[in-house]
Design a protein around this motif. Structure first.
Motif, mmCIF file in Angstrom:
data_model
loop_
_atom_site.group_PDB
_atom_site.id
_atom_site.type_symbol
_atom_site.label_atom_id
_atom_site.label_comp_id
_atom_site.label_asym_id
_atom_site.label_seq_id
_atom_site.Cartn_x
_atom_site.Cartn_y
_atom_site.Cartn_z
ATOM 1 N N CYS A 182 21.837 60.642 58.549
ATOM 2 C CA CYS A 182 21.623 61.225 59.866
ATOM 3 C C CYS A 182 21.307 60.093 60.844
ATOM 4 C CB CYS A 182 20.463 62.219 59.822
ATOM 5 S SG CYS A 182 20.262 63.124 61.374
ATOM 6 N N ILE A 183 22.018 60.107 61.987
ATOM 7 C CA ILE A 183 21.785 59.093 63.019
ATOM 8 C C ILE A 183 21.597 59.756 64.376
ATOM 9 C CG2 ILE A 183 23.097 57.280 61.834
ATOM 10 C CD1 ILE A 183 25.258 57.909 64.196
ATOM 11 N N GLU A 184 20.928 59.040 65.255
ATOM 12 C CA GLU A 184 20.847 59.433 66.658
ATOM 13 C C GLU A 184 22.146 58.952 67.310
ATOM 14 O OE1 GLU A 184 17.841 58.965 70.456
ATOM 15 O OE2 GLU A 184 17.465 57.834 68.631
ATOM 16 N N ILE A 185 22.869 59.856 67.952
ATOM 17 C CA ILE A 185 24.184 59.519 68.498
ATOM 18 C C ILE A 185 24.096 58.401 69.535
ATOM 19 C CG2 ILE A 185 26.147 60.369 69.840
ATOM 20 C CD1 ILE A 185 25.746 63.090 68.402
ATOM 21 N N ALA A 186 23.132 58.441 70.425
ATOM 22 C CA ALA A 186 23.053 57.468 71.517
ATOM 23 C C ALA A 186 22.833 56.035 71.029
ATOM 24 C CB ALA A 186 21.941 57.863 72.493
ATOM 25 N N LYS A 229 17.846 58.658 61.919
ATOM 26 C CA LYS A 229 16.965 59.685 62.499
ATOM 27 C C LYS A 229 16.718 60.744 61.431
ATOM 28 C CE LYS A 229 16.858 63.196 66.187
ATOM 29 N NZ LYS A 229 15.483 63.441 65.934
ATOM 30 N N ARG A 230 15.517 61.228 61.384
ATOM 31 C CA ARG A 230 15.227 62.347 60.480
ATOM 32 C C ARG A 230 16.038 63.558 60.908
ATOM 33 N NH1 ARG A 230 11.176 62.323 56.959
ATOM 34 N NH2 ARG A 230 9.795 60.538 56.963
ATOM 35 N N MET A 231 16.514 64.297 59.925
ATOM 36 C CA MET A 231 17.272 65.510 60.240
ATOM 37 C C MET A 231 16.368 66.544 60.889
ATOM 38 S SD MET A 231 19.795 66.279 57.090
ATOM 39 C CE MET A 231 19.947 64.951 55.917
ATOM 40 N N SER A 232 16.907 67.216 61.876
ATOM 41 C CA SER A 232 16.182 68.311 62.512
ATOM 42 C C SER A 232 16.172 69.507 61.561
ATOM 43 C CB SER A 232 16.868 68.697 63.821
ATOM 44 O OG SER A 232 18.134 69.263 63.544
ATOM 45 N N PRO A 233 15.288 70.481 61.798
ATOM 46 C CA PRO A 233 15.294 71.699 60.985
ATOM 47 C C PRO A 233 16.657 72.405 61.001
ATOM 48 C CG PRO A 233 13.266 71.574 62.229
ATOM 49 C CD PRO A 233 14.147 70.457 62.730
ATOM 50 N N HIS A 265 22.204 64.249 67.475
ATOM 51 C CA HIS A 265 22.272 63.492 66.227
ATOM 52 C C HIS A 265 23.389 64.037 65.351
ATOM 53 C CE1 HIS A 265 19.190 66.603 65.435
ATOM 54 N NE2 HIS A 265 19.371 66.442 64.138
ATOM 55 N N ALA A 266 23.821 63.199 64.403
ATOM 56 C CA ALA A 266 24.999 63.532 63.607
ATOM 57 C C ALA A 266 24.877 62.896 62.224
ATOM 58 C CB ALA A 266 26.257 63.007 64.299
ATOM 59 N N MET A 267 25.743 63.337 61.340
ATOM 60 C CA MET A 267 25.824 62.766 60.003
ATOM 61 C C MET A 267 27.020 61.825 59.948
ATOM 62 S SD MET A 267 23.227 64.217 58.621
ATOM 63 C CE MET A 267 23.380 63.792 56.892
ATOM 64 N N VAL A 268 26.808 60.639 59.386
ATOM 65 C CA VAL A 268 27.878 59.661 59.218
ATOM 66 C C VAL A 268 27.920 59.214 57.761
ATOM 67 C CG1 VAL A 268 27.796 58.861 61.624
ATOM 68 C CG2 VAL A 268 26.400 57.711 59.887
ATOM 69 N N ALA A 269 29.121 58.942 57.279
ATOM 70 C CA ALA A 269 29.292 58.487 55.894
ATOM 71 C C ALA A 269 28.785 57.055 55.758
ATOM 72 C CB ALA A 269 30.755 58.574 55.489
ATOM 73 N N VAL A 270 27.997 56.815 54.722
ATOM 74 C CA VAL A 270 27.522 55.457 54.463
ATOM 75 C C VAL A 270 27.995 54.924 53.116
ATOM 76 C CG1 VAL A 270 25.520 55.585 56.000
ATOM 77 C CG2 VAL A 270 25.263 56.261 53.609
ATOM 78 N N GLU A 271 28.414 55.805 52.222
ATOM 79 C CA GLU A 271 28.857 55.339 50.906
ATOM 80 C C GLU A 271 29.740 56.395 50.250
ATOM 81 O OE1 GLU A 271 26.729 54.041 46.715
ATOM 82 O OE2 GLU A 271 25.602 53.861 48.584
ATOM 83 N N HIS A 272 30.878 55.952 49.725
ATOM 84 C CA HIS A 272 31.784 56.822 48.964
ATOM 85 C C HIS A 272 31.928 56.275 47.551
ATOM 86 C CE1 HIS A 272 33.329 58.920 52.504
ATOM 87 N NE2 HIS A 272 33.809 57.814 53.022
ATOM 88 N N HIS A 273 32.028 57.177 46.604
ATOM 89 C CA HIS A 273 32.449 56.846 45.237
ATOM 90 C C HIS A 273 33.600 57.783 44.937
ATOM 91 C CE1 HIS A 273 29.084 54.212 44.166
ATOM 92 N NE2 HIS A 273 28.401 54.979 44.997
ATOM 93 N N VAL A 274 34.742 57.213 44.542
ATOM 94 C CA VAL A 274 35.925 58.026 44.301
ATOM 95 C C VAL A 274 36.503 57.728 42.920
ATOM 96 C CG1 VAL A 274 36.478 58.143 46.764
ATOM 97 C CG2 VAL A 274 37.549 56.395 45.355
#
Length: 155
Positions: A113-117, A122-126, A54-63
């Motif tokens: 957090c997303i499941e890569i596959a 996905k909930r973040m792991s510890p 699993h990984a973190m992906v950007a879903v929203e930016h404020h600049v």
């Protein structure tokens, strides 16, 4: 608890647009660069994402673009985590020019957090929740006093 993370860069010719300053899109690219360097420093980079599936992906930016940056200037890219829950982390950014003590850019990103596959949430792991801790409220992420006007940390 996570710490403030700084990455010093020098503005290059390829960062400059037809108005002779750093192009707006480059700032977003720098957000990615400093966030990636920060997670690597926390021990939770791409290699670990793949192992954990699993990984973190950007879903929203404020600049907010505050001042222009120019070729040859030293810039401090600063980031920190300011909040986290089971699905999201919230990252802040400040880009600073030491020579005139100017804040050039501020931003924040919501990461999911997303499941890569599957690409599904996905909930973040510890492992994630332990690494991605918010900055302590006693720290001031806008304090750049440790840098001289050349962008070097004072000893």
């Amino acid at each position: 608890m996570s710490d403030i993370f700084d990455l010093k860069i020098t503005v290059q010719a390829e960062h400059i647009d037809t108005l002779n300053h750093v192009n707006n899109v480059v700032y977003v690219s720098w957000m990615q660069d400093v966030a990636t360097a920060h997670i690597e420093a926390l021990g939770l980079g791409l290699k670990e994402y793949i192992e954990l599936k699993h990984a973190m992906v950007a879903v929203e930016h404020h600049v907010q673009y505050r001042k222009a940056a120019f070729e040859g200037e030293e810039i401090i890219l600063r980031t920190w985590l300011n909040d986290i829950n089971s699905l999201y982390s919230f990252r802040q950014y400040v880009f600073y020019r030491p020579k005139d003590k100017a804040i050039l850019f501020t931003a924040n990103t919501q990461w999911a957090c997303i499941e890569i596959a599957t690409g599904r949430p996905k909930r973040m792991s510890p492992t994630f929740t332990q690494a991605y801790q918010p900055l302590a409220s006693t720290e001031n992420p806008m304090d750049f006093s440790q840098y001289d006007d050349g962008g070097n940390k004072a000893e």
